[in-house]
Design an enzyme around this catalytic site. Structure first.
Site, PDB file in Angstrom:
ATOM      1  N   ALA A  43      43.966  24.405  31.211  1.00 20.65           N
ATOM      2  CA  ALA A  43      44.496  23.220  32.102  1.00 20.65           C
ATOM      3  C   ALA A  43      44.008  23.654  33.549  1.00 20.65           C
ATOM      4  CB  ALA A  43      45.796  22.805  31.945  1.00 20.65           C
ATOM      5  N   GLY A  48      46.687  30.770  35.654  1.00 18.90           N
ATOM      6  CA  GLY A  48      45.531  31.479  34.997  1.00 18.90           C
ATOM      7  C   GLY A  48      44.357  30.867  35.314  1.00 18.90           C
ATOM      8  N   CYS A  49      44.239  29.514  35.018  1.00 20.82           N
ATOM      9  CA  CYS A  49      42.977  28.770  34.887  1.00 20.82           C
ATOM     10  C   CYS A  49      42.212  28.918  36.411  1.00 20.82           C
ATOM     11  CB  CYS A  49      43.138  27.325  34.493  1.00 20.82           C
ATOM     12  SG  CYS A  49      43.657  27.263  32.777  1.00 20.82           S
ATOM     13  N   THR A  50      43.243  28.928  37.401  1.00 20.16           N
ATOM     14  CA  THR A  50      42.973  28.752  38.849  1.00 20.16           C
ATOM     15  C   THR A  50      42.260  30.030  39.221  1.00 20.16           C
ATOM     16  OG1 THR A  50      44.620  26.970  39.643  1.00 20.16           O
ATOM     17  CG2 THR A  50      43.761  28.563  41.519  1.00 20.16           C
ATOM     18  N   ALA A  53      38.953  30.256  37.491  1.00 23.32           N
ATOM     19  CA  ALA A  53      38.009  29.391  38.341  1.00 23.32           C
ATOM     20  C   ALA A  53      37.521  29.819  39.360  1.00 23.32           C
ATOM     21  CB  ALA A  53      38.554  28.135  38.354  1.00 23.32           C
TER      22      ALA A  53
END
Length: 159
Positions: A43, A48-50, A53
Site C-alpha cells: 500500500a 514499509g512501502c515508503t 519506494a
C-alpha cells in the site's frame, strides 16, 4: 496456497498493461528488449512501502545506468499513487492493479503472515525480467528495509 502460482527463473514473465499514477497505460511489452525490475508492494504511503519506494528512488540512477527500468505495482487507485509519488518525489512509474490480475499472475497475492496471523494480501515481491522477457530473479516475501541493496548485490550493480 500461492506456491502453485509462484514464478521461477526461466519462466516467461506474464504480460500486463496497467495504468500509472498519471493515467497512462504502461505495458511490460513497452520494455521489450530491456531489463525490468517489477516490484509489488502492499500500500502506498505506509511505512514499509515508503521505505522501499524511497530506496528504489535513491538507487534508481545506478539501476538505470546498469540498464534496468523499475516499475512499482500495488492495488492502490490512481489518487493514492499520485499522492505517494508527489510526497516522496518518486521518479519511476507506479502502476495500479486494483483487480489484482497482475498480482495473481506473478504470485504476489495470497496468504501471508502479518504479526503472526495468516492474512490474505499483497506478498511483497520483486521480479527481475531479462531482455528476453524471462524471469531472472523471483524474490518473494522480501523485506522493505535493505531490499534494494540486496538486489543490487545479486545483480552486480554498483552503488
Amino acid at each position: 496456497m500461492t506456491d502453485a502460482t509462484r514464478l521461477e527463473p526461466g519462466d516467461s514473465a506474464p504480460q500486463f498493461t496497467l495504468t500509472d499514477q498519471d493515467g497512462n497505460q504502461v505495458s511490460l511489452a513497452d520494455h521489450a528488449g530491456s531489463k525490468v525490475i517489477v516490484y509489488f508492494y502492499p500500500a502506498a504511503s505506509t511505512p514499509g512501502c515508503t521505505t522501499q519506494a524511497c530506496d528504489f528512488r535513491d538507487n534508481l540512477n545506478s539501476l538505470v545506468a546498469a540498464g534496468y527500468r523499475v516499475l512499482g505495482v500495488s492495488k492502490d487507485e490512481l489518487p493514492a499513487l499520485q499522492k505517494f509519488r508527489d510526497e516522496e518525489h518518486l521518479t519511476f512509474p507506479l502502476l495500479s492493479d486494483p483487480g489484482l490480475d497482475v498480482h495473481t499472475a506473478y504470485g504476489a497475492w495470497g496468504e501471508k503472515q502479518l504479526y503472526g496471523k495468516p492474512v490474505t494480501g499483497t506478498i511483497r515481491s520483486t521480479f527481475v525480467i531479462g531482455e528476453d522477457g524471462r524471469i531472472e530473479q523471483a524474490l518473494y516475501n522480501v523485506k522493505a528495509t535493505g531490499h534494494v541493496a540486496m538486489l543490487r548485490k545479486k545483480l552486480g550493480v554498483a552503488a
